[in-house]
Design a protein around this motif. Structure first.
Motif, PDB file in Angstrom:
ATOM      1  N   THR A 103       0.662  -1.137   0.046  1.00 41.22           N
ATOM      2  CA  THR A 103      -0.102  -0.025  -0.016  1.00 41.22           C
ATOM      3  C   THR A 103       0.789   1.233  -0.142  1.00 41.22           C
ATOM      4  O   THR A 103       1.698   1.355   0.787  1.00 41.22           O
ATOM      5  CB  THR A 103      -0.927  -0.190   1.232  1.00 41.22           C
ATOM      6  OG1 THR A 103      -1.748  -1.253   1.166  1.00 41.22           O
ATOM      7  CG2 THR A 103      -1.840   1.021   1.289  1.00 41.22           C
ATOM      8  N   LEU A 104       0.521   2.209  -0.974  1.00 40.38           N
ATOM      9  CA  LEU A 104       1.367   3.332  -1.066  1.00 40.38           C
ATOM     10  C   LEU A 104       1.329   4.435   0.063  1.00 40.38           C
ATOM     11  O   LEU A 104       2.127   5.072   0.410  1.00 40.38           O
ATOM     12  CB  LEU A 104       1.200   4.050  -2.332  1.00 40.38           C
ATOM     13  CG  LEU A 104       1.516   3.214  -3.531  1.00 40.38           C
ATOM     14  CD1 LEU A 104       1.029   3.746  -4.745  1.00 40.38           C
ATOM     15  CD2 LEU A 104       2.950   2.724  -3.712  1.00 40.38           C
ATOM     16  N   ASP A 105       0.071   4.229   0.736  1.00 42.99           N
ATOM     17  CA  ASP A 105      -0.244   5.077   1.770  1.00 42.99           C
ATOM     18  C   ASP A 105       0.476   4.456   3.168  1.00 42.99           C
ATOM     19  O   ASP A 105       0.450   3.222   3.262  1.00 42.99           O
ATOM     20  CB  ASP A 105      -1.628   5.069   2.173  1.00 42.99           C
ATOM     21  CG  ASP A 105      -1.929   6.083   3.577  1.00 42.99           C
ATOM     22  OD1 ASP A 105      -1.156   6.552   4.082  1.00 42.99           O
ATOM     23  OD2 ASP A 105      -3.126   5.816   3.864  1.00 42.99           O
ATOM     24  N   ASP A 106       1.378   5.293   3.855  1.00 38.00           N
ATOM     25  CA  ASP A 106       2.137   4.693   4.895  1.00 38.00           C
ATOM     26  C   ASP A 106       1.336   3.876   5.913  1.00 38.00           C
ATOM     27  O   ASP A 106       1.789   2.958   6.553  1.00 38.00           O
ATOM     28  CB  ASP A 106       2.794   5.760   5.882  1.00 38.00           C
ATOM     29  CG  ASP A 106       4.227   6.217   4.886  1.00 38.00           C
ATOM     30  OD1 ASP A 106       4.654   5.349   3.965  1.00 38.00           O
ATOM     31  OD2 ASP A 106       4.704   7.184   5.267  1.00 38.00           O
ATOM     32  N   ALA A 107      -0.008   4.171   6.073  1.00 41.57           N
ATOM     33  CA  ALA A 107      -0.832   3.622   7.050  1.00 41.57           C
ATOM     34  C   ALA A 107      -1.351   2.267   6.571  1.00 41.57           C
ATOM     35  O   ALA A 107      -2.313   1.477   7.310  1.00 41.57           O
ATOM     36  CB  ALA A 107      -1.899   4.232   7.653  1.00 41.57           C
ATOM     37  N   GLY A 108      -1.116   1.865   5.493  1.00 45.56           N
ATOM     38  CA  GLY A 108      -1.804   0.699   4.654  1.00 45.56           C
ATOM     39  C   GLY A 108      -0.989  -0.836   5.035  1.00 45.56           C
ATOM     40  O   GLY A 108      -0.099  -0.605   5.671  1.00 45.56           O
ATOM     41  N   LYS A 109      -1.425  -1.853   4.170  1.00 44.38           N
ATOM     42  CA  LYS A 109      -1.185  -3.059   4.582  1.00 44.38           C
ATOM     43  C   LYS A 109      -0.070  -3.315   3.536  1.00 44.38           C
ATOM     44  O   LYS A 109       0.027  -2.694   2.512  1.00 44.38           O
ATOM     45  CB  LYS A 109      -2.098  -4.028   4.336  1.00 44.38           C
ATOM     46  CG  LYS A 109      -3.544  -3.957   5.193  1.00 44.38           C
ATOM     47  CD  LYS A 109      -4.534  -4.987   4.997  1.00 44.38           C
ATOM     48  CE  LYS A 109      -5.448  -4.859   6.039  1.00 44.38           C
ATOM     49  NZ  LYS A 109      -6.688  -5.643   5.839  1.00 44.38           N
ATOM     50  N   ARG A 110       0.898  -3.980   4.153  1.00 49.53           N
ATOM     51  CA  ARG A 110       1.879  -4.237   2.948  1.00 49.53           C
ATOM     52  C   ARG A 110       2.342  -5.858   3.404  1.00 49.53           C
ATOM     53  O   ARG A 110       2.685  -6.111   4.701  1.00 49.53           O
ATOM     54  CB  ARG A 110       3.364  -3.475   3.527  1.00 49.53           C
ATOM     55  CG  ARG A 110       3.060  -2.088   2.847  1.00 49.53           C
ATOM     56  CD  ARG A 110       4.120  -1.223   3.169  1.00 49.53           C
ATOM     57  NE  ARG A 110       3.773   0.214   2.597  1.00 49.53           N
ATOM     58  CZ  ARG A 110       4.330   1.446   2.963  1.00 49.53           C
ATOM     59  NH1 ARG A 110       5.103   1.107   4.048  1.00 49.53           N
ATOM     60  NH2 ARG A 110       4.056   2.340   2.584  1.00 49.53           N
ATOM     61  N   ALA A 111       2.456  -6.799   2.576  1.00 51.17           N
ATOM     62  CA  ALA A 111       2.778  -8.361   2.927  1.00 51.17           C
ATOM     63  C   ALA A 111       3.256  -8.872   1.645  1.00 51.17           C
ATOM     64  O   ALA A 111       3.239  -8.323   0.405  1.00 51.17           O
ATOM     65  CB  ALA A 111       1.543  -8.789   3.164  1.00 51.17           C
ATOM     66  N   VAL A 112       3.968 -10.028   1.865  1.00 46.49           N
ATOM     67  CA  VAL A 112       4.533 -10.929   0.821  1.00 46.49           C
ATOM     68  C   VAL A 112       3.662 -12.055   0.805  1.00 46.49           C
ATOM     69  O   VAL A 112       3.501 -12.563   1.957  1.00 46.49           O
ATOM     70  CB  VAL A 112       5.866 -11.244   0.766  1.00 46.49           C
ATOM     71  CG1 VAL A 112       6.333 -12.178  -0.106  1.00 46.49           C
ATOM     72  CG2 VAL A 112       6.782  -9.864   0.892  1.00 46.49           C
ATOM     73  N   GLY A 113       3.191 -12.663  -0.153  1.00 45.81           N
ATOM     74  CA  GLY A 113       2.350 -13.634  -0.437  1.00 45.81           C
ATOM     75  C   GLY A 113       2.968 -14.778  -1.142  1.00 45.81           C
ATOM     76  O   GLY A 113       3.680 -14.724  -2.219  1.00 45.81           O
ATOM     77  N   PHE A 114       3.019 -16.199  -0.603  1.00 45.52           N
ATOM     78  CA  PHE A 114       3.387 -17.189  -1.436  1.00 45.52           C
ATOM     79  C   PHE A 114       2.269 -18.242  -1.663  1.00 45.52           C
ATOM     80  O   PHE A 114       1.365 -18.506  -0.997  1.00 45.52           O
ATOM     81  CB  PHE A 114       4.344 -18.064  -0.445  1.00 45.52           C
ATOM     82  CG  PHE A 114       5.467 -17.087   0.106  1.00 45.52           C
ATOM     83  CD1 PHE A 114       6.698 -16.863  -0.670  1.00 45.52           C
ATOM     84  CD2 PHE A 114       5.469 -16.925   1.336  1.00 45.52           C
ATOM     85  CE1 PHE A 114       7.570 -16.176  -0.137  1.00 45.52           C
ATOM     86  CE2 PHE A 114       6.703 -16.016   1.936  1.00 45.52           C
ATOM     87  CZ  PHE A 114       7.624 -15.816   1.306  1.00 45.52           C
ATOM     88  N   LYS A 115       2.190 -18.709  -3.036  1.00 45.33           N
ATOM     89  CA  LYS A 115       1.134 -19.661  -3.274  1.00 45.33           C
ATOM     90  C   LYS A 115       1.851 -20.946  -4.203  1.00 45.33           C
ATOM     91  O   LYS A 115       2.717 -20.483  -4.982  1.00 45.33           O
ATOM     92  CB  LYS A 115       0.283 -19.062  -4.393  1.00 45.33           C
ATOM     93  CG  LYS A 115      -0.544 -18.207  -3.478  1.00 45.33           C
ATOM     94  CD  LYS A 115      -1.916 -17.677  -4.352  1.00 45.33           C
ATOM     95  CE  LYS A 115      -2.678 -16.855  -3.401  1.00 45.33           C
ATOM     96  NZ  LYS A 115      -3.851 -16.149  -4.332  1.00 45.33           N
ATOM     97  N   LEU A 116       1.511 -22.027  -3.793  1.00 47.17           N
ATOM     98  CA  LEU A 116       2.323 -23.147  -4.329  1.00 47.17           C
ATOM     99  C   LEU A 116       1.349 -23.941  -5.045  1.00 47.17           C
ATOM    100  O   LEU A 116       0.158 -23.889  -4.723  1.00 47.17           O
ATOM    101  CB  LEU A 116       2.566 -24.068  -3.173  1.00 47.17           C
ATOM    102  CG  LEU A 116       3.410 -23.614  -2.137  1.00 47.17           C
ATOM    103  CD1 LEU A 116       3.780 -24.709  -1.169  1.00 47.17           C
ATOM    104  CD2 LEU A 116       4.820 -23.233  -2.573  1.00 47.17           C
ATOM    105  N   SER A 117       1.592 -23.958  -6.541  1.00 48.36           N
ATOM    106  CA  SER A 117       1.060 -25.067  -7.330  1.00 48.36           C
ATOM    107  C   SER A 117       0.651 -26.365  -6.945  1.00 48.36           C
ATOM    108  O   SER A 117       1.385 -26.770  -6.428  1.00 48.36           O
ATOM    109  CB  SER A 117       1.381 -24.714  -8.874  1.00 48.36           C
ATOM    110  OG  SER A 117       1.658 -23.522  -9.208  1.00 48.36           O
ATOM    111  N   ASP A 118      -0.575 -26.781  -7.257  1.00 47.28           N
ATOM    112  CA  ASP A 118      -0.727 -28.010  -7.100  1.00 47.28           C
ATOM    113  C   ASP A 118       0.248 -29.051  -7.702  1.00 47.28           C
ATOM    114  O   ASP A 118       0.633 -28.934  -8.678  1.00 47.28           O
ATOM    115  CB  ASP A 118      -2.214 -28.526  -7.827  1.00 47.28           C
ATOM    116  CG  ASP A 118      -2.988 -29.375  -7.121  1.00 47.28           C
ATOM    117  OD1 ASP A 118      -2.582 -29.948  -5.941  1.00 47.28           O
ATOM    118  OD2 ASP A 118      -4.207 -29.772  -7.544  1.00 47.28           O
ATOM    119  N   GLY A 119       0.812 -30.033  -6.856  1.00 48.02           N
ATOM    120  CA  GLY A 119       1.600 -30.940  -7.392  1.00 48.02           C
ATOM    121  C   GLY A 119       3.062 -30.444  -7.146  1.00 48.02           C
ATOM    122  O   GLY A 119       4.161 -31.347  -7.328  1.00 48.02           O
ATOM    123  N   MET A 120       3.489 -29.285  -6.526  1.00 49.96           N
ATOM    124  CA  MET A 120       4.635 -28.947  -6.273  1.00 49.96           C
ATOM    125  C   MET A 120       5.064 -29.140  -4.675  1.00 49.96           C
ATOM    126  O   MET A 120       4.135 -29.114  -3.795  1.00 49.96           O
ATOM    127  CB  MET A 120       5.128 -27.649  -6.670  1.00 49.96           C
ATOM    128  CG  MET A 120       4.541 -26.471  -5.646  1.00 49.96           C
ATOM    129  SD  MET A 120       5.271 -25.041  -5.979  1.00 49.96           S
ATOM    130  CE  MET A 120       6.865 -24.996  -5.533  1.00 49.96           C
TER     131      MET A 120
END
Length: 153
Positions: A103-120
């Motif tokens: 989020t560009l606003d300093d008060a916003g949310k900031r996160a890194v997400g990981f998603k794994l494909s089916d079968g890996m």
């Protein structure tokens, strides 16, 4: 060459070298559908070789925040802004998808997400994370996890 991801006719274009290409294509299409439905944004990707700044930004956040270095080869990436949120996605050859929500606003949310494909398998560098399961018509079973970004990027 960049192209818009079609979530009605799922294609493995750009992901052919992945051992889980159909599942990774479904995961990519699932993201495209989400952004179209929620923000009316067309999810467009380009080869990672042309999106070096995006891949480098995601890699820097991973390294700085958690000392994570992804071993897999990035295949495609995208970066865009919707409703004041900078989004970046990198799709890796092993079936991993990493997204950064900043989020560009300093008060916003900031996160890194990981998603794994089916079968890996869970990549070694992400072994300390717990992954929740989610069903998707486009991607089968998606396993996901995340962490909150504390620094400024």
């Amino acid at each position: 060459m960049s192209y818009a991801v079609d979530f009605t006719d799922v294609s493995t274009e750009g992901l052919e070298s992945s051992p889980v290409a159909p599942a990774l294509a479904g995961l990519r299409a699932n993201e495209a559908r989400y952004f179209k439905n929620k923000y009316d944004h067309v999810f467009t990707v380009e080869p990672a070789s042309k999106a070096k700044k995006t891949v480098a930004w995601v890699s820097k956040i991973l390294a700085d925040e958690r000392r994570i270095v992804i071993a897999a080869t990035p295949l495609e990436a995208t970066e865009f802004e919707v409703e004041g949120i900078r989004m970046a996605y990198v799709f890796y050859e092993d079936g991993l998808s990493i997204n950064v929500m900043y989020t560009l606003d300093d008060a916003g949310k900031r996160a890194v997400g990981f998603k794994l494909s089916d079968g890996m398998d869970v990549p070694e560098e992400l072994g300390s994370f717990k992954f929740a399961r989610q069903k998707s018509k486009l991607a089968g079973t998606i396993r996901g996890s995340y962490f909150v970004i504390k620094g400024q990027y």
